[in-house]
Design a protein around this motif. Structure first.
Motif, short mmCIF file in Angstrom:
data_model
loop_
_atom_site.label_atom_id
_atom_site.label_comp_id
_atom_site.label_asym_id
_atom_site.label_seq_id
_atom_site.Cartn_x
_atom_site.Cartn_y
_atom_site.Cartn_z
N ASP A 1 1.83 -36.53 1.76
CA ASP A 1 2.74 -37.68 1.79
C ASP A 1 3.90 -37.49 0.83
OD1 ASP A 1 1.00 -38.68 3.62
OD2 ASP A 1 0.01 -40.08 2.24
N GLU A 2 3.67 -36.80 -0.29
CA GLU A 2 4.72 -36.66 -1.29
C GLU A 2 5.38 -35.29 -1.27
OE1 GLU A 2 3.39 -38.07 -5.04
OE2 GLU A 2 2.72 -39.99 -4.20
N GLY A 3 5.02 -34.47 -0.30
CA GLY A 3 5.68 -33.18 -0.17
C GLY A 3 5.53 -32.30 -1.39
N LEU A 4 4.35 -32.26 -1.97
CA LEU A 4 4.16 -31.55 -3.23
C LEU A 4 4.00 -30.04 -3.07
CD1 LEU A 4 1.50 -33.92 -4.90
CD2 LEU A 4 3.98 -33.91 -5.22
N VAL A 5 3.78 -29.60 -1.82
CA VAL A 5 3.32 -28.23 -1.65
C VAL A 5 4.43 -27.25 -1.24
CG1 VAL A 5 1.77 -26.78 -0.26
CG2 VAL A 5 0.96 -28.96 -1.17
N GLY A 6 5.29 -27.71 -0.33
CA GLY A 6 6.29 -26.78 0.23
C GLY A 6 5.68 -26.00 1.38
N GLU A 7 6.48 -25.12 1.94
CA GLU A 7 6.06 -24.42 3.14
C GLU A 7 4.74 -23.67 2.97
OE1 GLU A 7 7.45 -24.84 6.02
OE2 GLU A 7 6.13 -23.42 7.05
N VAL A 8 4.67 -22.86 1.91
CA VAL A 8 3.45 -22.05 1.73
C VAL A 8 2.85 -22.25 0.34
CG1 VAL A 8 4.19 -20.28 3.36
CG2 VAL A 8 4.76 -20.02 0.94
N GLU B 1 -1.45 -24.31 15.58
CA GLU B 1 -0.74 -24.70 16.79
C GLU B 1 -1.09 -26.11 17.23
OE1 GLU B 1 -1.17 -21.40 19.47
OE2 GLU B 1 0.23 -20.22 18.28
N GLN B 2 -2.08 -26.70 16.60
CA GLN B 2 -2.38 -28.08 16.95
C GLN B 2 -2.07 -29.00 15.76
OE1 GLN B 2 -6.17 -28.56 18.91
NE2 GLN B 2 -5.74 -26.97 20.39
N ASP B 3 -2.63 -28.67 14.61
CA ASP B 3 -2.32 -29.48 13.44
C ASP B 3 -0.85 -29.30 13.05
OD1 ASP B 3 -4.86 -30.70 12.17
OD2 ASP B 3 -5.49 -28.68 12.73
N SER B 4 -0.28 -30.35 12.47
CA SER B 4 1.08 -30.24 11.94
C SER B 4 1.01 -29.70 10.51
CB SER B 4 1.72 -31.62 11.94
OG SER B 4 1.02 -32.48 11.05
N HIS B 5 2.16 -29.32 9.98
CA HIS B 5 2.19 -28.84 8.59
C HIS B 5 1.66 -29.91 7.64
CE1 HIS B 5 4.06 -27.84 4.65
NE2 HIS B 5 3.71 -26.61 5.01
N ALA B 6 2.05 -31.16 7.88
CA ALA B 6 1.57 -32.24 7.01
C ALA B 6 0.05 -32.37 7.08
CB ALA B 6 2.24 -33.56 7.40
N GLN B 7 -0.48 -32.21 8.27
CA GLN B 7 -1.95 -32.28 8.39
C GLN B 7 -2.60 -31.12 7.65
OE1 GLN B 7 -2.01 -32.62 12.74
NE2 GLN B 7 -3.67 -34.10 12.46
#
Lengths: 247, 415, 425
Positions: free
Chosen positions: C291-298, C273-279
């Motif tokens: 930065d490169e979106g390598l992971v996806g949602e989960v 609830e504090q960190d963003s998904h990117a964090q």
């Protein structure tokens, strides 16, 4: 010279008859109110705003002026609304005497009653009102008049410019947690009176502004003292005390 | 409309619990569009400025700015935790910003139920406020039962509070809570009177009452500033931590080593003397100061940088020592958790390059330093901010100290 | 998620709760609700079973990317000896364990388990285990102050069937007369006492963490499909040590392994609830992953690998300085040897005590190797260079270690109360 058209037409009895445009706005607000209250990352303040509307009005001696106190709040962080609210207004001139304070539609809700207490202190040019929605339900959010203040302009008033301030304000969420409040005042120009333009452009107490800093880019050598008055807070406490006495 | 007397009913009741359902929120599409409509509508209707849903400073400068309000808080008595002294300060849950590289991530409370819990941690002997992420850990209990999971508050800076650790801590109801704070050994390089100290952690426990009176105090005490100053370059002055929200402020210089010791002061009257994490004024640093061409202290990202070259044989290094002290404007709050790199060039050739080490000193506070093996007047010095301070920010600091351009200076005659 | 999947998920969450509660009542509730078809029976022929107790991978399913899918339900039983072990006790223990093997097929559709012995056990014998360094558990970071496992043995039961782990546990202590149709003749109760308060349970599987959001400390923001509480897949083939790599190769305990179990509470409010998904991605994997979106949602974009190239691992210190954040996986991978991970993780989620947590169970050839990986994960060397001791230094801010224990998991032939230097027959 008369009062502004809006002030003329706004009478306490007419509160339920809101202007069509305002109605329309309210509908939009209600439709989206919950949603936008809960969209994260606005990082603004959770605060209820009380302001006097119109914020500037002309009035003649002997006339009666009616002003609205509008309340604007998005409610609490988890979307709950306001269940009770109180405010006190004060004028800074003998030319302007509060004669009545009445509830506006903000807290009124379907199927709930409004407990109202009011007091008008003509001697001290002040008036307060407290309102509580029973049952509170989800509480109220949005932007709507919460009170109407009727002020009498003294028949023998000299031309002056009087300030109508909200000196105390309180909003309590249905979770029974208080919301912080902020206020905006209004000016009544009596008989063409102009405000004395002694507006101070300096820093408010307890604030350092960049333009007051030495231009060298160096940091200040001393930390200034801390001496601001918690004016709003103190007045809110006064209000609370008055409120308690009436119980 | 009815009038009746509800007497003490409200006092007995606990606050209602609200559990956020973010999935529900997120599924309501079109919220943003709705917001625009509302704002536009209000502005059009009453002719005054639109009333924002959440009053905030619109489009703040990329600099330190005056926030909307002054926070109110309850300051508890200082406690000893091993070698550390700490004071906790409690306010209402409110937004703050995390830093992710050069971006900020806004954090908003989930609920109004709870507290914004803050700690100032310092060394009583030297008055040095500990401005670093050292993993302070808090655990809450109520009636002997744990409340929520443990948490490690963020290192934060605020104009009023300076450097502190803090977080919004949700609480489900009014009551008396016990907080255990554990501080680990200090992980940063220490010099001066701090050398060799804080090698062990410490622990302290305190209680607080979360009740209506507390909420009255911290919410009722919020002071909104004149909207005319919102967002202007400037800052709130540091607050003086008079105890328990009483409004008696003493104007003495409260951020230095006055050696007061308030421990054992249990005489009922609260007089929590909490130091503010101000660094010494620039003029109080010895050595040869590096200034811009127009004689000012260099700035980057609205931070002021005191750069000084200390003579060889100082207590920091056998060689000359470059001491870099970045601080906030106005309040001189140290900026921790940066990565700084220095390069010295002479006649177009790099003579030295490398990282500075974050160091905590009792006299000069938090700074970044490095021994200079070979420095001469006329050398070009470039200080690069590889990572801006990663500390979390209260309102008014969240747009500053993020995009920080390199600082280029010429080394003057060395003393 | 379809309605059918939702119904299935609620059934699985119910079974998860049954495992956490334990006991005969939970077992019968579980049998009623599980809808389990017959659980396949096991074997009496020890020769068909692997010589390594920890040889699970060969019988566990794999996903499309070849990642091993861990069993869904787990129980850790803490056992204390009633007295000095005797030959008779050894026979009792061996027979009791063989009952489990007869009752359930070796695998996730039946049951897999290990028995490990602690430092305290060998202290009791008066000699440390031959050829194995098995230190007493200690704190591994300056910040933690864990309880340590001081009982003698730890049994790890795992299955996709909640009823199998529950019934096996009941059978081990003689609470049931039959187990999956096999008569229970012998049990451990004359040899061991159960440390009931230290019973630990857990679960792994997409959707199961998100089914726990009724608990106050589990935020609604846990992604629906996440198999772990932190919100991402884990246990990628490429980042897991092989069973060979974690197996002891010499001495009387050759064929065994060492096991470290750390039990930790997770701080998920702040994480979600504090960190963003990117964090979260940056802190769990690496800033480049974010930065490169390598992971996806989960973690769905990652196949059989957490995407930690040697470049990304080597960039750790640089990422701290230049990016102000380093990833947990990136940091820990610095401890790899010749690019090979040292640990075989068999960790699982828990809500023991009604707070979200992780029982981090890891197998490795030596306990020292675990310490090395943990040290790399601590990232103390990075603190002060763009990241803090905790701040943005992987996921340290969200983990609170409550317990640690070290065990020797002997080869199957020595699994029943082994002496310090068993003779190899």
């Amino acid at each position: 010279m008369g009062t502004s058209p809006r002030a003329e037409t706004q009478r306490p009895a007419e509160h339920s008859r809101a202007r069509t445009a305002a109605r329309l706005c309210l509908v939009v607000l209600l439709l989206f109110g919950t949603a936008f209250a809960s969209v994260p990352v606005t990082a603004g303040d959770n605060v209820a705003l009380f302001y006097v509307e119109p914020d500037e009005v002309d009035a003649d001696p002997g006339e009666t002026v009616t002003l609205e106190v509008v309340m604007s709040t998005h409610g609490g962080w988890s979307g709950e609304g306001v269940g009770d609210a109180a405010l006190a207004v004060e004028t800074d001139s003998d030319a302007l005497i509060p004669v009545a304070i009445d509830p506006g539609p903000f807290l009124a809700g379907d199927g709930s009653d409004l407990e109202v207490r009011t007091n008008v202190d003509e001697e001290n040019a002040s008036a307060w009102i407290s309102q509580k929605r029973v049952p509170a339900g989800d509480g109220a959010t949005g932007t709507e008049p919460v009170a109407t203040v009727t002020l009498a302009v003294a028949a023998d008033a000299e031309p002056t410019s009087a300030t109508v301030s909200i000196v105390g304000s309180q909003a309590t969420l249905v979770s029974e947690i208080r919301q912080a409040t902020m206020t905006r005042e209004a000016t009544v120009h009596v008989d063409g009176g102009e405000p004395d333009d002694a507006s101070d452009d300096g820093s408010p107490e307890g604030v350092t502004l960049a333009e007051d800093e030495p231009p060298t880019g160096d940091d200040a050598d001393a930390i200034p003292g801390f001496g601001h008055a918690l004016a709003v807070g103190v007045l809110a406490l006064v209000l609370t005390a008055r409120y308690a006495r009436t119980r | 409309m009815t009038r009746n007397d509800d007497s003490n009913a409200t006092r007995e009741r606990k606050p209602r619990q609200y559990r956020t359902n973010r999935r529900g929120f997120l599924s309501r599409a079109g919220a943003a569009a709705g917001l625009v409509a509302v704002t536009g509508c209000l502005a059009e209707d009453d002719g005054t400025d639109a009333v924002p849903a959440f009053p905030r400073v619109e489009d703040p400068p990329e600099a330190v700015y005056v926030p909307t309000h002054r926070e109110a808080m309850r300051v508890l008595e200082p406690l000893e935790a091993g070698e550390y002294t700490l004071a906790s300060m409690l306010s209402y849950p409110h937004p703050f910003w995390l830093v992710d590289g050069t971006e900020t991530v806004p954090v908003e409370p989930d609920s109004d139920l709870g507290v914004h819990m803050m700690f100032t941690v310092w060394d009583e002997a030297t008055g040095t406020v500990i401005p670093l992420d050292s993993g302070a850990e808090i655990r809450l209990e109520r009636d002997g039962e744990p409340v929520g999971t443990p948490r490690l508050p963020w290192t934060m800076i605020s104009q009023e509070m300076g450097v502190h650790f803090g977080d919004n801590v949700p609480l489900e109801s009014f009551g008396t809570y016990t907080v255990e704070v554990s501080l680990p050994p200090l992980g940063v390089e220490r010099t001066g009177a701090l050398a060799g100290r804080f090698t062990d952690g410490g622990r302290a426990t305190f209680e607080f009452d979360y009740d209506e009176a507390f909420v009255e105090e911290v919410v009722g005490g919020v002071e909104y500033l004149d909207e005319a100053v919102w967002g202007r370059s400037g800052a709130l002055e540091p607050m003086d931590h008079a105890g328990h929200g009483d409004s008696q402020h003493h104007g003495d210089d409260h951020h230095h080593d006055d050696g007061h010791n308030h421990h054992g002061d249990t005489g009922g009257h609260a007089h929590a003397h909490v130091p503010f994490s101000a660094l010494p004024a620039s003029g109080d640093y010895p050595g040869t100061h590096l200034l811009t061409a127009d004689g000012a202290y260099p700035q980057s990202g609205d931070a002021t940088f005191v750069l000084t070259v200390l003579e060889a044989g100082s207590r920091f290094a056998d060689e000359r020592y470059l001491l870099v002290s970045p601080r906030t404007p106005y309040n001189r709050v140290p900026l921790a958790d940066m990565a700084l790199d220095v390069r010295l060039e002479r006649d177009g050739t790099t003579v030295q390059r490398g990282p500075l080490e974050q160091t905590l000193d009792d006299e000069f506070g938090l700074h970044y330093g490095r021994a200079l093996e070979d420095v001469e007047p006329g050398d070009e010095l470039t200080l690069t901010v590889e990572t801006p301070p990663q500390v979390a920010r209260h309102q008014g600091y969240e747009t500053a100290f993020l995009r920080m351009e390199p600082i280029e200076l010429r080394v003057p005659e060395l003393g | 998620m379809s309605l059918l999947e939702r119904t299935d998920l609620s059934r699985r969450a119910y079974l998860r709760t049954a495992v956490a509660v334990g006991g005969a009542g939970a077992l019968s509730a579980c049998l009623e609700r599980s809808g389990d078809d017959e659980i396949p029976r096991g074997t009496d022929d020890q020769r068909t079973l692997p010589g390594r107790q920890h040889a699970w991978n060969g019988v566990l399913e794999r996903d499309d990317h070849g990642n091993v899918r861990p069993p869904e339900h787990h129980v850790l039983l803490a056992l204390s000896l009633r007295g000095e072990p005797t030959t008779e006790d050894r026979e009792t223990v061996e027979s009791s364990l063989r009952t489990l093997e007869r009752a359930f097929e070796w695998g996730a559709s039946g049951l897999v388990f290990t028995v490990g012995y602690s430092h305290a056990y060998f202290e009791r014998l008066g000699e440390p285990p031959a050829g194995v360094d098995l230190p007493a558990p200690t704190a591994l970071t300056e910040r933690e102050d864990p309880e340590v496992d001081e009982f003698d043995a730890l049994v790890h039961l795992a299955s996709d069937h909640a009823s199998a782990v529950l019934a096996a546990e009941e059978a081990l202590f003689g609470e049931v007369e039959t187990l999956n149709g096999i008569s229970v003749e012998v049990d451990l109760s004359s040899v061991f006492e159960r440390e009931g308060a230290l019973r630990r349970t857990g679960f792994v599987g997409p959707g199961l963490p998100a089914a726990e959001t009724d608990l106050p400390a589990v935020p609604d923001a846990v992604p629906e499909d996440a198999p772990f509480f932190m919100g991402f897949r884990s246990g990628f083939r490429e980042s897991q040590a092989s069973e060979d790599r974690v197996t002891i190769t010499e001495g009387p305990f050759a064929g065994g392994t060492t096991q470290h179990v750390s039990s930790m509470t997770l701080q998920l409010d702040v994480w979600f609830e504090q960190d963003s998904h990117a964090q979260r991605v940056a802190k769990l994997f690496s800033p480049e992953h974010a930065d490169e979106g390598l992971v996806g949602e989960v973690g769905e974009r990652l196949g059989d690998s957490s995407g930690l190239t040697s470049e990304r691992i080597e960039a750790t210190a640089n990422d701290a300085r230049r990016r102000g954040v380093v990833g947990h996986a990136q940091k820990a991978a610095r401890a790899r040897e010749d690019g090979q991970p040292l640990l075989l993780r068999r960790d699982f989620n828990t809500v023991d005590g009604d707070v979200p947590g992780l029982h981090f169970l890891s197998l490795q050839r030596t306990v020292e190797e675990f310490g090395r990986v943990r040290e790399a994960m601590n990232g103390t060397d990075l603190a002060g260079s763009g990241v803090g001791t905790v701040l943005n230094n992987g996921i340290l801010q969200y983990l609170f270690v409550d317990r640690r224990g070290n065990y020797l998991v002997p080869p199957r032939k020595h699994r029943a109360l082994p002496p310090s230097a068993p003779t190899t027959e």
